[in-house]
Design a protein around this motif. Structure first.
Motif, mmCIF file in Angstrom:
data_model
loop_
_atom_site.group_PDB
_atom_site.id
_atom_site.type_symbol
_atom_site.label_atom_id
_atom_site.label_comp_id
_atom_site.label_asym_id
_atom_site.label_seq_id
_atom_site.Cartn_x
_atom_site.Cartn_y
_atom_site.Cartn_z
ATOM 1 N N UNK A 1 0.770 -1.232 0.090
ATOM 2 C CA UNK A 1 -0.066 0.037 0.050
ATOM 3 C C UNK A 1 1.089 1.355 -0.107
ATOM 4 N N UNK A 2 1.918 1.290 0.550
ATOM 5 C CA UNK A 2 2.908 2.309 0.837
ATOM 6 C C UNK A 2 3.481 2.674 -0.631
ATOM 7 N N UNK A 3 3.683 1.583 -1.173
ATOM 8 C CA UNK A 3 4.473 1.772 -2.623
ATOM 9 C C UNK A 3 3.422 2.291 -3.628
ATOM 10 N N UNK A 4 2.036 1.937 -3.267
ATOM 11 C CA UNK A 4 1.084 2.562 -4.252
ATOM 12 C C UNK A 4 0.642 3.886 -4.084
ATOM 13 N N UNK A 5 0.684 4.191 -2.626
ATOM 14 C CA UNK A 5 0.540 5.604 -2.281
ATOM 15 C C UNK A 5 1.666 6.565 -2.764
ATOM 16 N N UNK A 6 2.976 5.900 -2.665
ATOM 17 C CA UNK A 6 3.997 6.615 -3.022
ATOM 18 C C UNK A 6 3.933 7.138 -4.548
ATOM 19 N N UNK A 7 3.621 6.059 -5.275
ATOM 20 C CA UNK A 7 3.456 5.953 -6.864
ATOM 21 C C UNK A 7 2.593 7.214 -6.972
ATOM 22 N N UNK A 8 1.324 6.996 -6.624
ATOM 23 C CA UNK A 8 0.066 8.073 -6.967
ATOM 24 C C UNK A 8 0.628 9.170 -6.448
ATOM 25 N N UNK A 9 1.362 9.681 -5.484
ATOM 26 C CA UNK A 9 1.797 10.860 -4.873
ATOM 27 C C UNK A 9 2.871 11.372 -5.978
ATOM 28 N N UNK A 10 3.706 10.593 -6.459
ATOM 29 C CA UNK A 10 4.691 11.060 -7.275
ATOM 30 C C UNK A 10 4.180 11.290 -8.446
ATOM 31 N N UNK A 11 3.308 10.668 -9.163
ATOM 32 C CA UNK A 11 2.728 10.863 -10.344
ATOM 33 C C UNK A 11 1.961 12.010 -10.308
ATOM 34 N N UNK A 12 1.138 12.179 -9.276
ATOM 35 C CA UNK A 12 0.408 13.602 -9.388
ATOM 36 C C UNK A 12 1.307 14.686 -9.358
ATOM 37 N N UNK A 13 2.471 14.809 -8.448
ATOM 38 C CA UNK A 13 3.354 15.829 -8.235
ATOM 39 C C UNK A 13 3.988 16.080 -9.749
ATOM 40 N N UNK A 14 4.488 15.231 -10.329
ATOM 41 C CA UNK A 14 5.278 15.296 -11.568
ATOM 42 C C UNK A 14 4.050 15.778 -12.617
ATOM 43 N N UNK A 15 3.042 15.158 -12.726
ATOM 44 C CA UNK A 15 2.178 15.342 -13.532
ATOM 45 C C UNK A 15 1.827 16.823 -13.504
ATOM 46 N N UNK A 16 1.621 17.602 -12.567
ATOM 47 C CA UNK A 16 1.393 18.929 -12.265
ATOM 48 C C UNK A 16 2.590 19.941 -12.787
ATOM 49 N N UNK A 17 3.797 19.404 -12.334
ATOM 50 C CA UNK A 17 4.914 19.841 -12.966
ATOM 51 C C UNK A 17 4.950 20.018 -14.622
ATOM 52 N N UNK A 18 4.571 18.767 -15.118
ATOM 53 C CA UNK A 18 4.828 18.756 -16.522
ATOM 54 C C UNK A 18 3.848 19.594 -17.177
ATOM 55 N N UNK A 19 2.627 19.953 -16.668
ATOM 56 C CA UNK A 19 1.720 20.877 -17.075
ATOM 57 C C UNK A 19 2.171 22.140 -17.097
#
Length: 96
Positions: free
Chosen positions: A68-86
């Motif tokens: 669960x920690x890995x999935x949460x980490x992945x979701x948060x990292x993707x969200x952060x990077x997606x905002x930055x990419x936008x």
């Protein structure tokens, strides 16, 4: 754009190991972020980096599923990077 690229390559993410913070870089200076192909390739690289830094693909005894920690980490990292990419795509589309 080069200055923004250098400053924003690394994205911190809390890894599956509690309290451990890891970062990774995603190279994109070779991509045209105004094109769909460039954005898709960057998304693929981001996905790969987030999976790696969060340990999503690490094999655990007794299961093939990520923790669960890995999935949460992945979701948060993707969200952060997606905002930055936008933001980067918008800057590049405006010429700079």
């Amino acid at each position: 754009m080069a200055l923004a690229s250098a400053a924003l390559l690394a994205a911190p993410a809390v890894s599956a190991a509690e309290g451990e913070q890891r970062t990774t870089g995603v190279e994109y200076s070779d991509l045209d972020l105004t094109s769909e192909a460039g954005r898709k390739e960057l998304d693929r690289r981001i996905d790969e980096a987030a999976r790696e830094v969060c340990g999503v693909d690490e094999i655990r005894v007794g299961t093939r599923l990520p923790s669960r920690e890995a999935r949460d980490c992945y979701r948060d990292a993707k969200r952060q990077l997606d905002r930055h990419v936008a933001q980067l795509v918008q800057q590049e589309a405006r010429g700079g």
